[in-house]
Design a protein around this motif. Sequence first.
Motif, PDB file in Angstrom:
ATOM      1  N   PRO A 151       2.566  15.519  -2.210  1.00 36.38           N
ATOM      2  CA  PRO A 151       1.524  15.934  -1.285  1.00 36.38           C
ATOM      3  C   PRO A 151       1.215  14.830  -0.275  1.00 36.38           C
ATOM      4  N   PRO A 152       0.399  15.132   0.760  1.00 36.80           N
ATOM      5  CA  PRO A 152       0.081  14.123   1.760  1.00 36.80           C
ATOM      6  C   PRO A 152      -0.683  12.953   1.172  1.00 36.80           C
ATOM      7  N   THR A 153      -0.488  11.784   1.758  1.00 34.67           N
ATOM      8  CA  THR A 153      -1.154  10.585   1.286  1.00 34.67           C
ATOM      9  C   THR A 153      -2.030  10.007   2.364  1.00 34.67           C
ATOM     10  N   SER A 154      -2.734   8.942   2.030  1.00 38.58           N
ATOM     11  CA  SER A 154      -3.575   8.245   2.987  1.00 38.58           C
ATOM     12  C   SER A 154      -2.761   7.158   3.671  1.00 38.58           C
ATOM     13  N   ASN A 155      -2.240   7.458   4.873  1.00 38.75           N
ATOM     14  CA  ASN A 155      -1.544   6.474   5.699  1.00 38.75           C
ATOM     15  C   ASN A 155      -0.394   5.778   4.968  1.00 38.75           C
ATOM     16  N   GLY A 156       0.343   6.513   4.166  1.00 39.36           N
ATOM     17  CA  GLY A 156       1.491   5.947   3.477  1.00 39.36           C
ATOM     18  C   GLY A 156       1.142   5.120   2.253  1.00 39.36           C
ATOM     19  N   LEU A 157      -0.134   5.042   1.902  1.00 41.79           N
ATOM     20  CA  LEU A 157      -0.552   4.254   0.742  1.00 41.79           C
ATOM     21  C   LEU A 157      -0.088   4.916  -0.546  1.00 41.79           C
ATOM     22  N   LYS A 158       0.414   4.088  -1.471  1.00 42.30           N
ATOM     23  CA  LYS A 158       0.837   4.581  -2.773  1.00 42.30           C
ATOM     24  C   LYS A 158       0.295   3.660  -3.864  1.00 42.30           C
ATOM     25  N   PHE A 159       0.428   4.099  -5.107  1.00 40.43           N
ATOM     26  CA  PHE A 159       0.092   3.245  -6.238  1.00 40.43           C
ATOM     27  C   PHE A 159       1.266   2.292  -6.486  1.00 40.43           C
ATOM     28  N   ALA A 160       0.964   1.011  -6.598  1.00 42.32           N
ATOM     29  CA  ALA A 160       2.011   0.009  -6.816  1.00 42.32           C
ATOM     30  C   ALA A 160       2.399  -0.043  -8.289  1.00 42.32           C
ATOM     31  N   HIS A 161       3.650  -0.385  -8.532  1.00 41.40           N
ATOM     32  CA  HIS A 161       4.137  -0.560  -9.897  1.00 41.40           C
ATOM     33  C   HIS A 161       3.949  -2.013 -10.333  1.00 41.40           C
ATOM     34  N   SER A 162       3.798  -2.201 -11.632  1.00 44.39           N
ATOM     35  CA  SER A 162       3.800  -3.524 -12.245  1.00 44.39           C
ATOM     36  C   SER A 162       4.210  -3.332 -13.701  1.00 44.39           C
ATOM     37  N   PRO A 163       4.705  -4.362 -14.355  1.00 45.44           N
ATOM     38  CA  PRO A 163       5.121  -4.199 -15.755  1.00 45.44           C
ATOM     39  C   PRO A 163       4.002  -3.661 -16.641  1.00 45.44           C
ATOM     40  N   ALA A 164       2.789  -4.177 -16.454  1.00 44.33           N
ATOM     41  CA  ALA A 164       1.671  -3.723 -17.284  1.00 44.33           C
ATOM     42  C   ALA A 164       1.323  -2.279 -16.980  1.00 44.33           C
ATOM     43  N   ALA A 165       1.267  -1.933 -15.681  1.00 47.06           N
ATOM     44  CA  ALA A 165       0.904  -0.570 -15.292  1.00 47.06           C
ATOM     45  C   ALA A 165       1.971   0.427 -15.726  1.00 47.06           C
ATOM     46  N   ASP A 166       3.226   0.041 -15.623  1.00 49.69           N
ATOM     47  CA  ASP A 166       4.299   0.957 -15.996  1.00 49.69           C
ATOM     48  C   ASP A 166       4.251   1.313 -17.483  1.00 49.69           C
ATOM     49  N   ASN A 167       3.725   0.397 -18.301  1.00 48.92           N
ATOM     50  CA  ASN A 167       3.597   0.685 -19.735  1.00 48.92           C
ATOM     51  C   ASN A 167       2.449   1.642 -20.027  1.00 48.92           C
ATOM     52  N   GLU A 168       1.420   1.614 -19.187  1.00 47.42           N
ATOM     53  CA  GLU A 168       0.196   2.361 -19.470  1.00 47.42           C
ATOM     54  C   GLU A 168       0.063   3.655 -18.665  1.00 47.42           C
ATOM     55  N   LEU A 169       0.757   3.729 -17.535  1.00 48.48           N
ATOM     56  CA  LEU A 169       0.547   4.847 -16.616  1.00 48.48           C
ATOM     57  C   LEU A 169       1.828   5.632 -16.394  1.00 48.48           C
ATOM     58  N   ALA A 170       1.664   6.922 -16.123  1.00 53.64           N
ATOM     59  CA  ALA A 170       2.771   7.757 -15.653  1.00 53.64           C
ATOM     60  C   ALA A 170       2.571   7.971 -14.159  1.00 53.64           C
ATOM     61  N   TYR A 171       3.601   7.684 -13.378  1.00 53.85           N
ATOM     62  CA  TYR A 171       3.554   7.848 -11.928  1.00 53.85           C
ATOM     63  C   TYR A 171       4.262   9.151 -11.551  1.00 53.85           C
ATOM     64  N   THR A 172       3.626   9.974 -10.705  1.00 57.03           N
ATOM     65  CA  THR A 172       4.250  11.207 -10.225  1.00 57.03           C
ATOM     66  C   THR A 172       3.996  11.334  -8.729  1.00 57.03           C
ATOM     67  N   ASN A 173       4.586  12.386  -8.150  1.00 58.31           N
ATOM     68  CA  ASN A 173       4.380  12.677  -6.721  1.00 58.31           C
ATOM     69  C   ASN A 173       4.678  11.474  -5.833  1.00 58.31           C
ATOM     70  N   ASN A 174       5.854  10.896  -6.031  1.00 60.06           N
ATOM     71  CA  ASN A 174       6.238   9.736  -5.215  1.00 60.06           C
ATOM     72  C   ASN A 174       5.222   8.604  -5.314  1.00 60.06           C
ATOM     73  N   ASP A 175       4.746   8.352  -6.515  1.00 62.29           N
ATOM     74  CA  ASP A 175       3.800   7.258  -6.789  1.00 62.29           C
ATOM     75  C   ASP A 175       2.447   7.472  -6.114  1.00 62.29           C
ATOM     76  N   MET A 176       2.078   8.731  -5.859  1.00 62.43           N
ATOM     77  CA  MET A 176       0.774   9.032  -5.278  1.00 62.43           C
ATOM     78  C   MET A 176      -0.202   9.583  -6.315  1.00 62.43           C
ATOM     79  N   THR A 177       0.277   9.782  -7.536  1.00 64.84           N
ATOM     80  CA  THR A 177      -0.574  10.231  -8.637  1.00 64.84           C
ATOM     81  C   THR A 177      -0.293   9.356  -9.854  1.00 64.84           C
ATOM     82  N   ILE A 178      -1.361   8.962 -10.550  1.00 69.73           N
ATOM     83  CA  ILE A 178      -1.207   8.227 -11.801  1.00 69.73           C
ATOM     84  C   ILE A 178      -1.940   8.970 -12.908  1.00 69.73           C
ATOM     85  N   VAL A 179      -1.380   8.917 -14.101  1.00 68.52           N
ATOM     86  CA  VAL A 179      -1.991   9.526 -15.281  1.00 68.52           C
ATOM     87  C   VAL A 179      -1.972   8.491 -16.392  1.00 68.52           C
TER      88      VAL A 179
END
Length: 315
Positions: free
Chosen positions: A154-182
């Motif tokens: 879906p559309p994003t805010s000016n190309g902004l996405k959620f950034a990846h990191s080792p800690a975040a990748d262990n705790e979060l699921a990224y979807t929608n081209n890294d525009m949604t986190i769960v």
Amino acid sequence: PDEQDSDNYIAKLKDDFAAIQKLWTSMERQTLNRLNELEIKQKKLDAMEQSMKENSDKAKTKIVLDVGGKRFAASKSTLLSQEDSYFTAMLGSNDWKPDQDGSYFIDRNPKYFAIILEYLRTGNCLISGLSQEQLLAFQTELDYFMIKLPTDCPPTSNGLKFAHSPAADNELAYTNNDMTIVKKSSAGYCAVLGTQGWNSGVHEWAIRIDNIVNSHWFVAGVSTAQATRYNGPVWGISSKSQSFDRGQLTAVPNLSGDWITGDQIHLIADFNLQQLNITNKRTGKSHTVTLPANETLYPFFDVYTLGLSLSLVDK
């Protein structure tokens, strides 16, 4: 009497001429309408003929896929519409031959394959009705087939996405081209930054709360690139009516404890005024924190509870 007859005759001629003129105008209008109808019909026929020609050309290169027992058909050009995908490797390899029935078997769940095929065929992203659990499963299929959706799906805010990191990748699921986190783990706090940082100008972005219940907690604001928790160099507010100023927590009664699923939180970082304003669009409640000078700050989120989901959306 002759003069009277002549006048009557002339009057009748005028009436007849007016009637003929009216009839002619009506026939002319009907003819133009008919011509317009025929022109529209011809354009439709031409478009249909062109479509049939294109389909005929594609039929010559039709590929039949058997995905987990369900058959799909598409043209070779459709399957090769995205470079470096699974299908590029499949159809570009001389080693991969179709089965005896002419189909290529792919051992995957076919549930979301029609959506992938529709995107390759038309460019349409038909994912708006999917739940967060379904989006996770859909993203798994995208990753397997090495298909990348565009940044506006879906559309994003000016190309902004959620950034990846080792800690975040262990705790979060990224979807929608890294525009949604769960939040996929109940291990505790998990910080994630946005992909863009600023130290001047005015910048706006927004998040949509896709899933939250009373026990869910998260922080939205800004931080330095080094922040790993809400109690670090963070400026923002939490969903539990807490304000953060470089990690120092202050309770602000009735600020945000009423956030619900579907709410959009709008953030404006004004480095000219050194202020961050955070507003819930539904309730209208707003809060402003003072930003430091001469520091590059990134959108910051700290999520805690299993199942919490946030999306970056158009502001």
